[in-house]
Scaffold this active site. Structure first.
Site, mmCIF file in Angstrom:
data_model
loop_
_atom_site.group_PDB
_atom_site.id
_atom_site.type_symbol
_atom_site.label_atom_id
_atom_site.label_comp_id
_atom_site.label_asym_id
_atom_site.label_seq_id
_atom_site.Cartn_x
_atom_site.Cartn_y
_atom_site.Cartn_z
ATOM 1 C CE1 TYR A 136 -3.418 -2.539 -0.186
ATOM 2 C CE2 TYR A 136 -3.972 -2.115 2.093
ATOM 3 C CZ TYR A 136 -4.219 -2.768 0.910
ATOM 4 O OH TYR A 136 -5.257 -3.662 0.824
ATOM 5 C CG LEU A 155 -17.907 2.439 2.072
ATOM 6 C CD1 LEU A 155 -17.023 3.557 2.617
ATOM 7 C CD2 LEU A 155 -19.337 2.610 2.560
#
Length: 325
Positions: free
Chosen positions: A62, A234
């Site tokens: 990441y 989401l």
């Protein structure tokens, strides 16, 4: 009523929602982390803690390791935090470098061991609670993986193990050579990514178009008490306020339905979208990917909501864009 998380059944006091930390650390470049990056990290952590989130999800790739470096700095400034949270990270992907043609997946024992040492160094901690194998490596040797995981467990560097983006068959193959159970499987699941449901309702029918979700995976996780985690829950905001000018009719209609339910229940669209996932009896744990404090806070009601069967199916069929058989 929400089901108990499989992690909780194993004695791991994980929150019903986890915070994904991919957005920390700035860009996916080799620039050093900044004071602004660290400030953003503190604000995201505070927002998560304020709504009861105590589990944080990382990966060694990441922002090319910078997300973990930000968290490591947060631990330095808030040393008590480490023992108050559950920390998860992943390894197994080598990011493309100049001259390479692609990213590469690597589950060799050497890469796993080196990756964990890097994770611990960047985070500034002696252990992580859960290590996930990030994406299936076609060249993976279960016995070699099992030996590496045993070494990590014996050294106290990792307490539990899991996988990400794997089928039931792949989990079974690895488990046969690994002493510790795999306790997590993190999958791409949301109101927009519904192949995991279409696999269920399409049994004994022509395969649902573009359905690549491996049949039996969710069932295996439920039977083996493996925590199903949803990444991207989401849906990149398409049901909670993102402009929809380029979206198909089923997405526009579903976003309107989410908004209506949120108004009816005096909550946020984010909470409705997450509650839809969490209503499923597999006790899915969403890993929200936003690090925006306001958007994190908007998720706070999700574990308090109850969707009726009709509301749940209305959202599913609307997103599907095609009636059920």
């Amino acid at each position: 009523m929400l089901k108990t998380l499989p992690l909780n059944k194993r004695g791991i006091p994980a929150s019903r929602i986890a915070l994904g930390c991919m957005g920390l650390g700035g860009g996916w470049d080799r620039e050093p982390i900044t004071l602004e990056n660290i400030k953003q990290g503190h604000e995201a952590v505070d927002a998560a803690l304020s709504i009861g989130i105590n589990m944080f999800d990382h990966a060694d790739i990441y922002t090319r390791g910078k997300a973990e470096k930000v968290f490591g700095q947060i631990f330095k400034e808030r040393p008590r935090l480490r023992e108050e949270i559950i920390l998860q990270s992943k390894c197994g992907i080598k990011l493309m470098e100049p001259g390479d043609v692609s990213n590469v997946f690597d589950f060799s024992g050497e890469h796993i061991l080196n990756s964990v040492d890097g994770i611990l160094s960047r985070l500034g901690t002696e252990y992580i609670d859960i290590l996930l194998l990030h994406r299936p490596d076609p060249l993976m040797d279960p016995e070699e993986i099992g030996a590496a995981l045993r070494q990590l467990k014996a050294a106290g560097k990792v307490r539990h193990f899991g996988v990400s983006n794997m089928s039931a068959a792949q989990i079974k193959l690895l488990q046969a050579s690994c002493d510790d159970p795999f306790i997590v499987n993190q999958l791409d699941m949301s109101l927009a990514k519904i192949a995991w449901l279409d696999t269920v309702v399409s049994v004994n029918r022509a395969p649902w178009k573009d359905n690549t979700f491996p049949e039996g995976t969710l069932e295996h996780c439920r039977m083996e008490n493996i925590q199903v985690q949803a990444w991207g829950p989401l849906a990149q905001g398409i049901f909670s306020g993102r402009p929809l000018d380029d979206q198909p009719e089923n997405v526009v209609n579903t976003a309107a339905m989410v908004k209506s339910l949120a108004e009816e229940k005096s909550t946020t669209p984010e909470a409705i979208v997450l509650s839809w996932l969490m209503t499923h009896p597999a006790a899915i744990q969403p890993v929200i990917g936003t690090v925006n404090p306001q958007r994190i806070a908007a998720c706070g009601d999700a574990d308090q909501l109850e969707l009726s069967r009709k509301e749940w199916y209305d959202l599913y069929v609307s997103s599907r864009g095609v009636q059920l058989p």
